[in-house]
Design a protein around this motif. Structure first.
Motif, PDB file in Angstrom:
ATOM      1  N   ASN A 374       0.844  -1.191   0.000  1.00 22.67           N
ATOM      2  CA  ASN A 374       0.000   0.000   0.000  1.00 22.67           C
ATOM      3  C   ASN A 374       0.877   1.238   0.000  1.00 22.67           C
ATOM      4  OD1 ASN A 374      -2.387   1.405   0.082  1.00 22.67           O
ATOM      5  ND2 ASN A 374      -2.844   0.985   2.223  1.00 22.67           N
ATOM      6  N   HIS A 375       0.267   2.432  -0.179  1.00 21.09           N
ATOM      7  CA  HIS A 375       0.962   3.707  -0.024  1.00 21.09           C
ATOM      8  C   HIS A 375       2.117   3.839  -1.023  1.00 21.09           C
ATOM      9  CE1 HIS A 375       3.134   6.996   2.132  1.00 21.09           C
ATOM     10  NE2 HIS A 375       1.916   7.325   2.534  1.00 21.09           N
ATOM     11  N   PHE A 376       1.771   3.808  -2.292  1.00 24.87           N
ATOM     12  CA  PHE A 376       2.788   3.866  -3.345  1.00 24.87           C
ATOM     13  C   PHE A 376       3.116   5.310  -3.708  1.00 24.87           C
ATOM     14  CE2 PHE A 376       0.201   0.011  -4.097  1.00 24.87           C
ATOM     15  CZ  PHE A 376       1.178  -0.939  -3.855  1.00 24.87           C
ATOM     16  N   SER A 377       4.344   5.520  -4.124  1.00 21.74           N
ATOM     17  CA  SER A 377       4.738   6.829  -4.631  1.00 21.74           C
ATOM     18  C   SER A 377       3.771   7.264  -5.728  1.00 21.74           C
ATOM     19  CB  SER A 377       6.162   6.760  -5.197  1.00 21.74           C
ATOM     20  OG  SER A 377       6.454   7.917  -5.947  1.00 21.74           O
ATOM     21  N   SER A 378       3.507   8.550  -5.801  1.00 25.83           N
ATOM     22  CA  SER A 378       2.538   9.053  -6.785  1.00 25.83           C
ATOM     23  C   SER A 378       3.019   8.840  -8.224  1.00 25.83           C
ATOM     24  CB  SER A 378       2.264  10.542  -6.542  1.00 25.83           C
ATOM     25  OG  SER A 378       3.469  11.289  -6.611  1.00 25.83           O
ATOM     26  N   ARG A 379       4.277   8.481  -8.419  1.00 19.93           N
ATOM     27  CA  ARG A 379       4.730   8.200  -9.793  1.00 19.93           C
ATOM     28  C   ARG A 379       4.292   6.810 -10.269  1.00 19.93           C
ATOM     29  NH1 ARG A 379       9.396   7.790  -6.733  1.00 19.93           N
ATOM     30  NH2 ARG A 379      10.616   5.877  -6.898  1.00 19.93           N
ATOM     31  N   TYR A 380       3.791   5.991  -9.336  1.00 14.60           N
ATOM     32  CA  TYR A 380       3.275   4.669  -9.708  1.00 14.60           C
ATOM     33  C   TYR A 380       1.755   4.762  -9.846  1.00 14.60           C
ATOM     34  CZ  TYR A 380       7.805   3.260  -7.722  1.00 14.60           C
ATOM     35  OH  TYR A 380       9.140   3.142  -7.421  1.00 14.60           O
ATOM     36  N   GLU A 381       1.265   4.689 -11.046  1.00 13.83           N
ATOM     37  CA  GLU A 381      -0.174   4.753 -11.255  1.00 13.83           C
ATOM     38  C   GLU A 381      -0.802   3.373 -11.135  1.00 13.83           C
ATOM     39  OE1 GLU A 381      -1.023   6.909 -14.876  1.00 13.83           O
ATOM     40  OE2 GLU A 381      -0.907   8.790 -13.749  1.00 13.83           O
ATOM     41  N   ASP A 382      -2.131   3.342 -11.120  1.00 11.17           N
ATOM     42  CA  ASP A 382      -2.864   2.085 -10.986  1.00 11.17           C
ATOM     43  C   ASP A 382      -2.474   1.096 -12.079  1.00 11.17           C
ATOM     44  OD1 ASP A 382      -5.363   0.615  -9.807  1.00 11.17           O
ATOM     45  OD2 ASP A 382      -5.631   0.577 -11.981  1.00 11.17           O
ATOM     46  N   ASP A 383      -2.549  -0.180 -11.751  1.00 15.74           N
ATOM     47  CA  ASP A 383      -2.156  -1.247 -12.685  1.00 15.74           C
ATOM     48  C   ASP A 383      -2.739  -1.056 -14.080  1.00 15.74           C
ATOM     49  OD1 ASP A 383      -2.291  -1.970  -9.894  1.00 15.74           O
ATOM     50  OD2 ASP A 383      -1.724  -4.001 -10.462  1.00 15.74           O
ATOM     51  N   MET A 384      -4.018  -0.680 -14.149  1.00 17.19           N
ATOM     52  CA  MET A 384      -4.720  -0.599 -15.431  1.00 17.19           C
ATOM     53  C   MET A 384      -4.746   0.808 -16.012  1.00 17.19           C
ATOM     54  SD  MET A 384      -5.598  -3.646 -16.199  1.00 17.19           S
ATOM     55  CE  MET A 384      -6.832  -3.353 -17.472  1.00 17.19           C
ATOM     56  N   ALA A 385      -3.858   1.681 -15.547  1.00 23.52           N
ATOM     57  CA  ALA A 385      -3.868   3.064 -16.009  1.00 23.52           C
ATOM     58  C   ALA A 385      -3.703   3.176 -17.520  1.00 23.52           C
ATOM     59  CB  ALA A 385      -2.773   3.868 -15.306  1.00 23.52           C
ATOM     60  N   ASP A 386      -2.923   2.274 -18.102  1.00 25.04           N
ATOM     61  CA  ASP A 386      -2.725   2.300 -19.555  1.00 25.04           C
ATOM     62  C   ASP A 386      -2.927   0.918 -20.181  1.00 25.04           C
ATOM     63  OD1 ASP A 386      -0.507   1.256 -18.360  1.00 25.04           O
ATOM     64  OD2 ASP A 386       0.941   2.609 -19.277  1.00 25.04           O
ATOM     65  N   GLY A 387      -3.856   0.145 -19.602  1.00 26.14           N
ATOM     66  CA  GLY A 387      -4.228  -1.131 -20.198  1.00 26.14           C
ATOM     67  C   GLY A 387      -3.473  -2.324 -19.640  1.00 26.14           C
ATOM     68  N   GLU A 388      -3.954  -3.517 -19.998  1.00 26.19           N
ATOM     69  CA  GLU A 388      -3.375  -4.761 -19.474  1.00 26.19           C
ATOM     70  C   GLU A 388      -1.913  -4.945 -19.827  1.00 26.19           C
ATOM     71  OE1 GLU A 388      -5.421  -8.423 -19.970  1.00 26.19           O
ATOM     72  OE2 GLU A 388      -7.375  -7.556 -19.575  1.00 26.19           O
ATOM     73  N   ASP A 389      -1.525  -4.451 -20.989  1.00 28.47           N
ATOM     74  CA  ASP A 389      -0.144  -4.625 -21.432  1.00 28.47           C
ATOM     75  C   ASP A 389       0.667  -3.343 -21.298  1.00 28.47           C
ATOM     76  OD1 ASP A 389      -0.684  -7.295 -22.215  1.00 28.47           O
ATOM     77  OD2 ASP A 389      -1.578  -6.566 -24.084  1.00 28.47           O
ATOM     78  N   GLY A 390       0.146  -2.379 -20.555  1.00 27.87           N
ATOM     79  CA  GLY A 390       0.811  -1.093 -20.437  1.00 27.87           C
ATOM     80  C   GLY A 390       1.947  -1.092 -19.431  1.00 27.87           C
ATOM     81  N   ARG A 391       2.635   0.031 -19.374  1.00 33.52           N
ATOM     82  CA  ARG A 391       3.787   0.172 -18.490  1.00 33.52           C
ATOM     83  C   ARG A 391       3.377   0.085 -17.022  1.00 33.52           C
ATOM     84  NH1 ARG A 391       5.774   4.381 -15.739  1.00 33.52           N
ATOM     85  NH2 ARG A 391       7.991   4.345 -15.162  1.00 33.52           N
ATOM     86  N   SER A 392       2.219   0.654 -16.644  1.00 32.11           N
ATOM     87  CA  SER A 392       1.791   0.651 -15.243  1.00 32.11           C
ATOM     88  C   SER A 392       1.608  -0.764 -14.717  1.00 32.11           C
ATOM     89  CB  SER A 392       0.489   1.444 -15.088  1.00 32.11           C
ATOM     90  OG  SER A 392       0.704   2.809 -15.360  1.00 32.11           O
ATOM     91  N   MET A 393       1.025  -1.633 -15.541  1.00 32.30           N
ATOM     92  CA  MET A 393       0.859  -3.027 -15.136  1.00 32.30           C
ATOM     93  C   MET A 393       2.217  -3.692 -14.906  1.00 32.30           C
ATOM     94  SD  MET A 393      -1.147  -5.536 -14.389  1.00 32.30           S
ATOM     95  CE  MET A 393      -2.784  -5.218 -15.050  1.00 32.30           C
ATOM     96  N   LYS A 394       3.163  -3.393 -15.766  1.00 28.38           N
ATOM     97  CA  LYS A 394       4.504  -3.978 -15.627  1.00 28.38           C
ATOM     98  C   LYS A 394       5.183  -3.465 -14.361  1.00 28.38           C
ATOM     99  CE  LYS A 394       5.061  -4.460 -20.633  1.00 28.38           C
ATOM    100  NZ  LYS A 394       5.770  -3.965 -21.845  1.00 28.38           N
TER     101      LYS A 394
END
Length: 434
Positions: A374-394
């Motif tokens: 929990n409590h992630f740096s604001s530079r880490y967006e939600d897993d699905m911010a840019d789709g299943e294969d996006g950078r955020s998920m990775k």
């Protein structure tokens, strides 16, 4: 009976486009809801996710520390729950007179909302309510966790300077190893708390659910049906009614012969006994505030089934473009600790230290302990911010794997088998615990 965690805000310090500031709801099987921290957007999140949680079920709020990203939503939420507003402050206001319909139904000794938090939470709430001319349509109570009395041996008087519709709370002193044990006890759960290291006084909470009756194995029903004729011949018209006699809390019944049911269990005609089922311990949940070292509450958290631990920063050399060429994991960890926070590896190692999931509280043999980051740096967006294969998920997958690796290595180093689950908290996405 499922236990649910509903993160309402999972960002540290400031929100981003997909994460709000810190707040977490614990939904118990009885539908009781405990709220931990209350960032500025908590009230909005409750409206967004009202299918999962209702504000009217929030009667206990636990604050981990007094940084703004954890408490700036507290007073607005109080006004929402207790239907308070600005307005007349005088004898003509029915809320002050205690003559509203809601007030008539409630006792003045019973708060609508009870708050627990570090020293200073009482002054914060009172100042906010006074400064905004708020009038509550119910009662609040504010309890403070004091590390020790003042140098002169005194504690502040909770009844001094109480706000309109405030019942005096408690000053709670440590009871064991600097921890505050059993600060709240109900038939369903008990809450304890302990100090953890951060850049300001911070607290972690440990919730122990009450013991529960064991589930009756299907074989018991099959066995009673197999010997149905025998039980009917000795006066038991409904053999399956005997299932109640193997549950914990059994008391003899006049209509059941002692030869059929005893303290041992149900006696079968072939000489066997279906043994009585004891109580199984309730699940144990540890929810930490911001910290770079939660070790002071290790003992009261030991044997937890669920651990919520911050993971503000991570070393992700292949994914994090903000890293410098000289950055290593050791550099990132040192920088994170200097700011009072943790990495996912630190969370994983603490999970091993408290023997998370090692006491058999979860029913699924494939899942021994749940670690919620929990409590992630604001530079880490939600897993699905840019789709299943996006950078955020990775990125979030990599953060999860960092915690898994550290937790697993620490457990296996001690010669134990690792079976666990790591979840990265997401705003509005429930974490379900069997």
């Amino acid at each position: 009976m499922q236990l649910k965690l509903l993160p309402l805000g999972t960002s540290s310090a400031i929100p981003n486009s997909t994460r709000c500031q810190s707040s977490l709801a614990l939904l118990l099987p009885s539908t009781t809801t405990l709220l931990f921290d209350c960032g500025e957007s908590t009230q909005r999140q409750l409206h967004r996710f009202r299918t999962s949680i209702k504000r009217t079920r929030i009667h206990k709020i636990f604050i981990t520390h007094l940084h703004g990203d954890h408490i700036f939503g507290l007073c607005p939420l109080l006004l929402n729950i207790i239907e308070g507003n600005g307005g007349l402050v005088g004898a003509t206001d029915p809320r002050l007179a205690g003559t509203t319909e809601k007030q008539k139904k409630r006792k003045e000794t019973e708060p609508d909302v009870e708050i627990f938090g570090p020293v200073g939470i009482r002054a914060f709430v009172r100042a906010n309510l006074r400064g905004t001319y708020a009038v509550l349509d119910g009662w609040i109570r504010i309890n403070e966790l004091h590390p020790a009395p003042s140098p002169d041996g005194t504690l502040p008087d909770p009844a001094h300077d109480v706000y309109v519709r405030e019942l005096p709370g408690r000053n709670i002193l440590p009871t064991h190893d600097s921890c505050w044990t059993d600060i709240l006890t109900t038939p369903e759960y008990t809450v304890s708390a302990g100090p953890i290291v951060h850049s300001c006084p911070s607290v972690g909470y440990v919730i122990q659910l009450a013991p529960q009756k064991q589930t009756i194995p299907p074989t018991y029903k099959d066995t009673l049906l197999e010997f149905s004729d025998h039980f009917k011949s000795v006066g038991i018209k409904q053999p399956l009614s005997l299932l109640r006699d193997v549950q914990a809390g059994w008391e003899p019944r006049e209509d059941v012969p002692k030869e059929v049911v005893s303290e041992e269990g149900i006696h079968l005609p072939n000489g066997r006994v279906l043994p009585r089922l004891g109580m199984k311990r309730g699940r144990k949940i540890t929810i930490l505030g911001d910290t770079c070292d939660p070790s002071p509450l290790t003992e009261i958290a030991r044997g937890s089934d669920v651990l919520v631990h911050e993971a503000t920063n991570a070393f992700l050399p292949d994914l994090d473009t903000s890293l410098k060429a000289t950055d290593t994991y050791e550099v990132i960890e040192h920088r994170t600790i200097s700011r009072g926070h943790s990495t996912p590896e630190m969370a994983g190692r603490f999970a091993a230290r408290i023997e998370l999931g090692q006491t058999g509280g979860l029913e699924d043999d494939e899942e021994k302990g749940v670690l919620v980051l929990n409590h992630f740096s604001s530079r880490y967006e939600d897993d699905m911010a840019d789709g299943e294969d996006g950078r955020s998920m990775k990125v979030m997958t990599a953060i999860r794997e960092c915690a898994v690796k550290a937790w697993k290595e620490a457990v296996e180093k001690e010669g134990r088998e690792w079976k666990g689950r790591v979840e990265c908290a997401r705003d509005g996405v429930e974490v379900v615990v069997k």
